[in-house]
Scaffold this motif. Sequence first.
Motif, mmCIF file in Angstrom:
data_model
loop_
_atom_site.group_PDB
_atom_site.id
_atom_site.type_symbol
_atom_site.label_atom_id
_atom_site.label_comp_id
_atom_site.label_asym_id
_atom_site.label_seq_id
_atom_site.Cartn_x
_atom_site.Cartn_y
_atom_site.Cartn_z
ATOM 1 N N MET A 182 -5.753 2.458 -8.585
ATOM 2 C CA MET A 182 -5.222 1.107 -8.270
ATOM 3 C C MET A 182 -6.523 0.317 -7.624
ATOM 4 O O MET A 182 -6.679 -0.717 -7.907
ATOM 5 C CB MET A 182 -4.068 1.288 -7.224
ATOM 6 N N TRP B 141 2.427 2.432 -9.036
ATOM 7 C CA TRP B 141 1.258 2.584 -9.877
ATOM 8 C C TRP B 141 1.093 4.058 -10.422
ATOM 9 O O TRP B 141 0.603 4.310 -11.358
ATOM 10 C CB TRP B 141 0.085 2.368 -9.027
ATOM 11 N N VAL C 291 -3.746 5.784 -6.087
ATOM 12 C CA VAL C 291 -4.466 4.718 -5.147
ATOM 13 C C VAL C 291 -5.872 4.694 -5.702
ATOM 14 O O VAL C 291 -6.192 3.335 -5.669
ATOM 15 C CB VAL C 291 -4.353 5.339 -3.672
ATOM 16 N N TYR C 292 -6.589 5.660 -5.926
ATOM 17 C CA TYR C 292 -7.919 5.361 -6.560
ATOM 18 C C TYR C 292 -7.776 4.488 -7.751
ATOM 19 O O TYR C 292 -8.548 3.636 -7.786
ATOM 20 C CB TYR C 292 -8.602 6.716 -6.787
ATOM 21 N N LEU D 182 -6.562 -1.404 5.959
ATOM 22 C CA LEU D 182 -5.327 -1.805 5.634
ATOM 23 C C LEU D 182 -4.528 -0.616 4.924
ATOM 24 O O LEU D 182 -3.442 -0.602 5.487
ATOM 25 C CB LEU D 182 -5.355 -3.054 4.829
ATOM 26 N N PHE D 183 -5.139 -0.014 3.836
ATOM 27 C CA PHE D 183 -4.215 1.017 3.540
ATOM 28 C C PHE D 183 -3.920 2.020 4.463
ATOM 29 O O PHE D 183 -2.858 2.536 4.392
ATOM 30 C CB PHE D 183 -5.319 1.773 2.126
ATOM 31 N N THR E 59 -10.207 -3.224 3.196
ATOM 32 C CA THR E 59 -8.871 -2.781 2.328
ATOM 33 C C THR E 59 -8.672 -1.171 2.773
ATOM 34 O O THR E 59 -7.438 -0.937 2.659
ATOM 35 C CB THR E 59 -9.150 -3.019 1.040
ATOM 36 N N PHE F 129 0.780 -1.383 0.128
ATOM 37 C CA PHE F 129 0.038 -0.092 0.029
ATOM 38 C C PHE F 129 0.826 1.311 0.044
ATOM 39 O O PHE F 129 0.261 2.489 0.022
ATOM 40 C CB PHE F 129 -1.050 0.166 1.070
ATOM 41 N N MET F 130 2.152 1.067 0.022
ATOM 42 C CA MET F 130 2.873 2.436 -0.118
ATOM 43 C C MET F 130 3.856 2.232 -1.327
ATOM 44 O O MET F 130 3.742 3.135 -1.959
ATOM 45 C CB MET F 130 3.779 2.703 1.162
ATOM 46 N N ILE G 279 -4.129 -2.619 13.775
ATOM 47 C CA ILE G 279 -3.143 -3.189 12.781
ATOM 48 C C ILE G 279 -1.715 -2.723 12.782
ATOM 49 O O ILE G 279 -0.747 -2.916 12.667
ATOM 50 C CB ILE G 279 -3.676 -3.248 11.280
ATOM 51 N N ALA H 251 -1.215 0.957 6.204
ATOM 52 C CA ALA H 251 0.118 1.107 5.941
ATOM 53 C C ALA H 251 0.486 2.407 5.747
ATOM 54 O O ALA H 251 1.863 2.963 6.096
ATOM 55 C CB ALA H 251 0.108 0.623 4.519
ATOM 56 N N THR H 252 -0.200 3.545 5.195
ATOM 57 C CA THR H 252 0.118 5.033 5.488
ATOM 58 C C THR H 252 0.628 5.405 6.716
ATOM 59 O O THR H 252 1.524 6.171 6.937
ATOM 60 C CB THR H 252 -0.988 5.928 4.941
#
Lengths: 318, 280
Positions: free
Chosen positions: B130, A57, B127-128, B145-146, B142, A50-51, B85, B149-150
Motif C-alpha cells: 500500500m 488492501w 501495508v508495504y 501516522l501509521f 507517514t 491506516f487500519m 498524535i 493508527a496502530t
Amino acid sequence: MTATPTRTGGARRPPQAARRPAAAGRTPTARRSLRRAVPLVPAVVLLALFMLGPVIWSVYGSFTNASLSGTAASNPRFVGLDNYLALITDPDFPNALWLTVVFLLLSAVIGQNFLGLGLALLTAAAPKAVRSVVATTVVTAWVLPEIVAAFACYAFFSSDGTLNRMLAAVNAEPVDWLFTYPMAAVILANIWRGTAFSMMIYEAALNDVAPEITEAAVIDGAGGWKRLIYVTVPMIRNSISTNLMLITLQTLSVFTLIFVMTSGGPNQRSTTLPIFAYAEAFGLGKVGYGTAIATVMLLIGAVFSILYIRVLKPGDNS
Amino acid sequence: MTTSIASPRRSVSRGVSSAVLLAIAACFLLPLAWLLLASLDTKATASLNLPAEFSLANFSAVLTPEQTLWPLWNSFLLSAGCAVITVLAAVLAAYPLSRYQARYNKPFLYGVLFGTGLPITAMMVPVYSMFVRLGQLDSVATVALFMAATSLPMAIWMTKNFMDSVPVSLEEAAWIDGASAMRALRTVVVPLMRPGLAVVFIFVFIQAWGNFFIPFILLLSNHKQPAAVTVFNFFGQYGSVAYGQLAAFSLLYSIPVIVLYILVTKGIGGSFATAGAIKG
C-alpha cells in the motif's frame, strides 16, 4: 442520566431534549449527536486510513500476483484465488499454522498468563524488598526494546551462551538450543519478555478486589486455594479475559524475537505465520502470496477478537 | 490476611513464597545481567562472564554520530510523533465515548476493540505494498501516522477506561459554571486523569521506540532509520564478533525507555488523586 453533561450552547433546546430524545424530535437529536461525535473525527480518519485501509488492501492484494521486482511489482495482475490455492497445497503453510498455535498456547496462554498471575498473587503477600526485586527484573525484560530483548535471548540460548555455561557447571551436556529446540527457545524467550504485562494487569486487578471480600472468605474458613478459585478468580474474571485477549494477540504478532533468534529456522522449524509471510513476500519476492498469508492471519486475529469481545461485552458497564 | 499476619504458619509460607519469587527473579535477571556485564567487557562472549577488567571501551566505540546518535534521534522523532498524535486523538475520541450515551458508542467501541485484535505484523506485507502504491515508502511522517493508527485502538480503550473512572460529579461544577464540554475536558477531566494519560503516552512511546518491524519494512534510507533497525543491520553482520559493542549499544538504546518508565511509575504512585478528590 446525571452522567450526561449539558450540551454546548444548551440554550437552543430545552434540557428535556437530553432525557426524552423521542419527544424532542429526530433532527435536533441527530444534529446534537453529530456535534458530540466531532471529537471522534481525528481517530476515525487515522483508523480508516491506516487500519481499515491495509485490511482492505490485504484482501485485494491477495488476489494479485504482486511481486517485489519485475513487471508484477509495478503492474500486478489479478489472479483470482491462485494465491489461496497455492497456500492450501504448500506444505509449509500447515507447518507455520501449527507452530503459531503452539507458540500462542505455550508462551502466552499458559506461560505468560499463569506465571503473571502467580507472580501477582505471590508478590501481593511478599515483603516489600522481595516484591521490588521481582517487579524490577520482570518488568525490565518487558520495557526493553524488542530487538534488545531478542539479542539478550539470542545470547542466552546460543551454543556458547549463558544457559549452556550453566549446564556445563552442573556437568550436563550442552545443547545447541537455537538449532535443536528452536521452538522451546523462542517460547521461553517470549515468556521472559511478556510475563510482566500479565503480572501488572493482575496486580492492578487484585488491588481492586475489596479487602472485605477476602476477609469475609477467610472468616468463612476458605483456605488459600479455595479462596483463590472461588473468590479471587471470579472477582478478577474481567481482567483475566482482557489479559488473555491482549497477550494472545500480542503473541500472534511476535516477529522480531523469532526473526533475530532463529530467523524461523532451522529448516522452518520455528517459522510462525508472521515469519512465513515475511519470508515469502520479502525473501522470495512473492508479495501477493505473502499478502494472502497476511489475510489469513488477519482472519485469525479477527476470530480471536470477536471471541474475546463476546466475553468482554463493552458498553455493558456504562 | 491482615488478621493472621503474625501466625507462625503464615510466616513460613511467606518465606517459601519469597524464595520462589527470588528464584524466578534470578531466571529473569540472567539475560539482563549479560547485557550489563558484556557491555563493560571488551572480551565479551555470548555467555554471562564477570569481565576481567571493567572498561567503557565498548561504549566509546559505538558512541559515534552515525552509529548511535542519529539513530537514537530518529527513534525519538518517530516515537514522540507517534505518541503525541495517539494521545491527542485518543483523548478527544474517549470523551464522547465516556460521557455521552450515544447510539454510535457501542459499535465504535466494538470496532476499536476489534482493531486492537488485528495483528499488526500480519499487516506489514499489505501495508508495504500500500505504501509503495501511495508513494509513501521512506516517509517518516507517514510512518509515524501509521504507527499512531496502530496504537490508537488500544489507546482509545485505555483512555476511555481511565476517563470512566473520573467521576462526572467533578465535571458538573464546571458545566454549571457554563463551561463547554471541550473546556470541561481540558480543565477538569484531563488534569484529573494525568496519571492515566501518562500511562497511555508512555505505553505508546515505549512501543514505538521498541518497534523494529514497521520501520524495518517501511523506511529505506539509512539516515532515517531508528536505532532498532541500525543495530540490527550493523550487528547482523558483526554481532558474533562484537558482543560487547552489541550490548553497549543495546543499553544506550534501552536507557531512555527505562528512565521514562521509572519516571512515570514513580509519578503515578504519588498522584492518583481521583479517589481523594471525590471523597475529600
